[in-house]
Each structure stands twice: as C-alpha cells, then as structure tokens.
Design a protein around this motif. Structure first.
Motif, short mmCIF file in Angstrom:
data_model
loop_
_atom_site.label_atom_id
_atom_site.label_comp_id
_atom_site.label_asym_id
_atom_site.label_seq_id
_atom_site.Cartn_x
_atom_site.Cartn_y
_atom_site.Cartn_z
N THR A 54 23.54 17.86 39.80
CA THR A 54 22.96 17.30 38.58
C THR A 54 21.48 16.97 38.70
N GLN A 56 20.06 14.78 40.57
CA GLN A 56 19.69 13.40 40.91
C GLN A 56 19.21 13.32 42.35
N GLU A 75 14.46 18.79 37.85
CA GLU A 75 14.73 17.47 37.30
C GLU A 75 16.08 17.47 36.58
N SER A 76 16.69 16.28 36.49
CA SER A 76 17.98 16.15 35.81
C SER A 76 17.92 16.68 34.38
N HIS A 77 16.83 16.36 33.69
CA HIS A 77 16.79 16.76 32.28
C HIS A 77 16.72 18.26 32.13
N ALA A 80 20.41 19.32 32.65
CA ALA A 80 21.13 18.97 31.42
C ALA A 80 20.65 19.84 30.27
N GLY A 81 19.38 20.23 30.34
CA GLY A 81 18.78 21.05 29.29
C GLY A 81 19.37 22.45 29.19
N ILE A 86 26.88 15.64 31.52
CA ILE A 86 27.04 14.95 32.80
C ILE A 86 27.54 13.54 32.58
N LEU A 105 22.91 9.85 20.25
CA LEU A 105 21.79 10.24 21.12
C LEU A 105 22.17 11.46 21.94
N SER A 106 23.43 11.51 22.36
CA SER A 106 23.88 12.63 23.15
C SER A 106 23.98 13.89 22.30
N ARG A 108 22.56 14.57 19.35
CA ARG A 108 21.33 14.97 18.66
C ARG A 108 20.43 15.82 19.56
N ARG A 109 20.65 15.73 20.88
CA ARG A 109 19.86 16.55 21.78
C ARG A 109 20.08 18.04 21.51
N GLU B 210 17.78 10.91 30.69
CA GLU B 210 17.41 12.13 31.40
C GLU B 210 18.63 13.04 31.56
N LEU B 211 19.77 12.41 31.90
CA LEU B 211 21.00 13.18 32.10
C LEU B 211 21.52 13.78 30.79
N LEU B 212 21.05 13.25 29.67
CA LEU B 212 21.43 13.87 28.40
C LEU B 212 20.56 15.09 28.12
N GLY B 213 19.55 15.28 28.94
CA GLY B 213 18.71 16.47 28.77
C GLY B 213 17.39 16.21 28.07
N TYR B 214 17.03 14.94 27.91
CA TYR B 214 15.73 14.63 27.33
C TYR B 214 14.69 14.50 28.45
#
Lengths: 240, 347
Positions: A54, A56, A75-77, A80-81, A86, A105-106, A108-109, B210-214
């Motif tokens: 992930t 981290q 990076e984590s993002h 996740a991107g 996760i 928030l989750s 809407r990404r 960050e873990l959500l991907g932002y």
C-alpha cells in the motif's frame, strides 16, 4: 479454467528493519478477481508485506507490480490512485466527521457528485448503517467503526481491495456480516485480506498464503493448510 | 457539530453584513469609519487563517508574512503603476505565489505540523528584519522607496481605470466591506466544495485521505496558497486604511494577534474570527486610551480565559448551545407526541 491475468505481483520483495528481515524475498501473485487471505503468526511479516503493497513502507529491495506498473516506493495516494481500496489495521477514519461524510469522501474520489451520492446511499443500505449515518464516527463502537471503514471501501467501487484485519474486534454476528460482504465485494474485485480469525478465513477464502518468518511458507487451500502438521505447528506455535 | 457548514448560512451572514455596511455610516462617527477599513483588512487576515488552520488543519504561525507581502506589493505596485485596481491583484498574486514556493518545500518535503508553524513564523520574522534594513535611497523598487523602519506610503484606492479619481474614506469603507463580503462568501463556498471537504478530511486524518487516493500534498499546497492570497488581500486593505505600511506587519505581535482572533472567534467557523477581530480591535484600542490597564495584559488574559474555558471559541460554543436547545425541544415534542398516542391507545 482459463488463467486469469495477474493484477498484483511482488518480485523478490524484501523489507529489512536494521538486522530484522520482516519480509524476505517474497514472490507473490494475485490474479484478477481472486480472493486471497494472508495468514501467519504475529511477526510473520504479513502486515509489513501489506504496508509495502500500500505504499506506507518503502521496501528495502524488490518490486511491487500492480497491473504491470512498477509501484515500488510510490506514495500511498498513487497506489490508491490506481483504483485500489485500502483498509488499514487500526481503524483509520475521519473521527470528527459523520459516517455519511466518511463514505462520501471515499466515493467522491472516483465518481462524480451525483454518482457518489447514490453510491453512498446504496452502501448505507447494504451495510445497514442507516442508524449511525449521521453520527460522528469518533463516538461509535469499534465494530461499527470497522463497518464504516468497510463501507468506505465499498462506496469507492475499487477493482482491487486490500484489507488488513477487517474482522478484528468484531462480534460474531459482525464477523459473519463482514465475511458475507467480503464475498460480495469479491464478485467484482480482487481482494487481499490479512486476517487472524480462522473462522472468518474459512468462511471467505479459497487459497490462503501462510507467512512464516518473513517468507511465504505455503500457499494452498485452507483445509490443506490446516491438515499440514508443519503449518499447524507454525500457526499454533506448538513446540514439539 | 456539523463540520461541513451549509452555504445558506454563509449567505445569510453575508446579507447581515450588507445591512451593516449600509447602516454603519449613520451609526458610527466618521473617524470610526476610517478606522474600520484597517480593521476589515485585519479581519480578512483572520479569515485566511481560519481557512488554512481551522479547515485545513495547517497551523500557519506566520500568516502575517503573506499579509505583509500583500501590503508591500500593493504599495510598491500602486506607486509605480499609479492605480489601485491592478495593484490589488498583483498583491494577491505576490502573496499566493510566495506561499506556493514556500509551501512546495514544506509540503513536498513532508515537514510535519509543528515545524510548519516554526518555519512560517521564522519567515515572517526574517521579512521583518529584512524590511527594517531597507532604509536609504538605494532601496527602492521602481519609484517606490521601501523606507526601512518607517515603511512606505500606501496610495489610496481609486476608481477602476482612473488613477487620479481617489476614493473618499466613505467610499473606501464600502469597497472594503464589499471585498470582505466577497472574500467571506468565497471561502464559505470553498469549504463546501469537494476541494474544501478533502481539506477537512486531511485535517481529520491525513494518512487516511492519502489511502483514499488523494494527493494530500497538492491539496495542502493549494489551500495554503489560496489562504495566503486572501491574507495578501487583507494586507492591501490594511495598508490603505493606515495609508502606510511598515515592517511591523511582519512582527511577532501581528502574527500572534491573528492566532488570538481565530482562537477567540472559533477556529471551526469563518465568521467567528472575523467578528473576534472587530471586537478585540476596538476593545484593545479603547483600553489603549486609558492608563490603568495595559491593553496587552488584558488581551493576554482574554486568550488564557478562552483557551481554558471556551476552547472552541465563541461562535461554535453559541452554535452548539442553540443546537442542544433545539435537540432538547425536539425530544420534548417527541415525548409529548408519544404520550398522546399512548393516551389514545388506552382511550
């Protein structure tokens, strides 16, 4: 059955902390829509392995490949991107916000405003979070917080889901519900689940990867692993 | 407490502010109206800090650095261009760009919160020392002398496009209030957008975001720059109100005051810090006219009292009080309805 495409792969992945080899030369493969559990005693390196996946932690050597892209040390993002959902070991939520806001928030990404709102609504119905939808998640019970966090994963509709101990600290009923949910997520996405709870693993899993001292000890069906004397010894810590 | 404020609330407050603007000239003395322009500038500084600290969780201890940069940039630009309209935008941009460069190193270097506070404060103090040393005719930008310790003159606002048509103090007041309302509505709107909500989520839990991907670094950098641009705008109105900008805008006192306004007003709201600025400014200036109490001592006591007794600040505390009352009334009504139903069921 046709071999499905490999979506997550690690090549000679190692993570050392000083002299401790927490993860040691691990080659791992996960195929599309596969559901894989990682088990092992404390300190076997499951969580470290998970953190390398992930982003981290930055692995000492070796590579993490997700969908044919080398993601080592990103990076984590960024990981996740790629569309990866996760859930970390400790419940990791926006404590000052309500359950709905957490889910939004989750979601809407990945989705537009309208789609995100629909998904949040659907997730709340599906996970039966209606009663706590407007509660501040910081004030919820542990099991409920876990559920909200699972909801955050579901609401984003990721194609790959990484869960670290989703059933930890849950009641039997909640564990059962979570197992059902995990199977349902698996209909559309691949999953890697790190877990301790044997009943939970039996309820969800097909192939299990057993970690021991930083390496993969064996990879097989849960029945085979439970039947294997050496694996039992590792897992239960019997000294014979 | 609801953390995503509603935009309707913002509009209601903006409406009240417009009413205040219209009746202020007939209520206050002319001198007070002139002073108000400065205070409006300071309240925009408080607003910018409320945005970056209250909503983004970034404790910028040197918010006045951007405030001062805005003030200096405006004064220098207005003297050189000979007009105020473009100079205002130059001032906002100067502050925002400076913040973007500074913020890039802070956020992409993963500097943690405490160090961020120290770095921003230090930058402010460096600018303070730097500007104090610019006395002498060799320190000038274009036609504008920087003036060292004494600072430099700030030209008044003028009609857009006509540098010679200076605004009267009363008109300057109207323009300042309009700018304050626009800045307030803009920030109020910003925190309800996706961008604003993600910033709140970063404040709540950066790792999770960050873990959500932002990309949290990018979000923080943008928020930091936007808030600094707003602080720069506050600097413009402040120096126009004072007609002068001195290195004191960068001083430790100025930085601390902004923090106090935000704490007293309530850092989870945008209107709280603005109101606190007005109240505390007039409180300290009226205390300054007598000799019994030292004004700073009183300010210090107010801060201590707030941190100990009303740590959320005035506005959130009042809002919570109303919310609780409403909840109680609702509960009572529900109870009554239940009783009635039971009565009927029995009857």
């Amino acid at each position: 059955m046709a071999r499905r495409e490999v979506v997550v792969e690690t090549r000679n992945l190692s993570m050392h902390f000083g002299g401790v080899r927490a993860v040691d030369n691990v080659d791992f493969e996960l195929r599309e829509k596969e559901l894989r559990c990682l088990i092992g005693p404390n300190g076997a390196g499951k969580s470290t392995f998970f953190k390398c996946l992930t982003g981290q932690l930055r692995p000492t050597s070796g590579d993490v490949v997700i969908q044919d892209i080398i993601m080592t040390g990103r990076e984590s993002h960024e990981i996740a991107g790629l569309g990866v959902g996760i859930k970390t070991q400790v419940p990791n939520l926006f404590d000052g916000l309500t359950a709905v806001e957490n889910l939004w928030l989750s979601s809407r990404r990945w989705h537009g405003d309208r789609r995100a709102n629909t998904l949040v609504k659907e997730t709340i119905d599906r996970l039966e979070l209606g009663e706590i939808r407007s509660s501040i998640v910081g004030s919820l019970a542990h099991g409920q917080r876990q559920m909200v966090e699972l909801g955050m994963v579901v609401a984003a509709e990721p194609w790959l889901v990484l869960l670290d101990e989703p059933a930890a600290g849950m009641t039997d009923e909640e564990t059962f519900k979570t197992a059902e949910l995990v199977r349902e997520i698996n209909k559309t996405s691949a999953l890697i689940v790190v877990e301790h709870d044997m009943n939970f693993i039996r309820a969800i899993s097909d192939i299990v990867t057993l970690f021991h001292q930083g390496s993969i000890f064996m990879e097989d069906k849960m029945d085979v692993i439970s039947a294997d004397p050496q694996a039992r010894e590792i897992y239960l810590g019997h000294k014979t | 407490m609801r953390l995503y404020g509603t935009f309707n609330g913002t509009l209601v407050i903006a409406g009240l502010a417009i009413i205040f603007t219209l009746i202020a000239p007939s209520v206050f003395q002319f001198f007070t109206i002139i002073t108000l322009t400065q205070v409006i500038g300071l309240s925009i500084l408080a607003l910018s800090l409320a945005l970056v600290w209250g909503f983004g969780g970034i404790l910028c201890f040197g918010q006045s650095a951007f405030f001062g940069i805005g003030a200096y940039a405006y004064s220098v630009a207005a003297v050189n261009i000979g007009g105020s309209t473009g100079s205002i935008f130059i001032a906002i941009l100067a502050a925002a760009i400076f913040a973007a460069i500074l913020g890039y190193f802070i956020f992409y270097g993963k500097v943690s919160d405490v160090y961020l506070a120290v770095i921003t404060l230090t930058v402010s103090l460096i600018l303070y020392s730097l500007m104090r040393r610019t006395s002498g005719p060799e320190y000038k930008i274009g036609k504008a002398l920087l003036g060292g310790f004494n600072g430099t003159g700030s030209p008044p606002l003028n009609m857009p496009g006509d540098g010679s048509a200076m605004l009267f103090p009363m008109q300057t007041f109207y323009v300042s209030m309009a700018i304050l309302i626009i800045a307030y509505v803009f920030t109020g709107w910003l925190v309800t957008t996706k961008f604003g909500r993600v910033c709140v989520s970063i404040r709540e839990n950066e790792v999770r975001t960050e873990l959500l991907g932002y990309d949290t670094r990018l979000y923080k950098l943008c928020l930091f720059s936007i808030s600094s641009g707003i602080a720069g705008l506050g600097g413009v109105l402040f120096c126009v109100g004072v007609t002068r900008v001195t290195p004191d805008v960068f001083s430790l006192g100025q930085s601390a005051l902004a923090i106090i306004w935000v704490i007293v007003g309530g850092r989870m709201t945008l209107i709280g810090p603005i109101l606190a600025t007005f109240v505390l400014y007039f409180l300290t200036s009226s205390l300054g006219s007598q000799q019994i109490f030292n004004a700073n001592l009183v300010l210090g006591i107010i801060l201590v009292v707030f941190v100990l007794i009303v740590p959320n600040g005035v506005v959130p505390t009042i809002m919570n009080w109303f919310e609780r009352r409403r909840a109680k009334r609702y509960a009572r009504q529900k109870e009554r309805r239940m009783k009635l139903r039971k009565h009927r069921a029995i009857g």
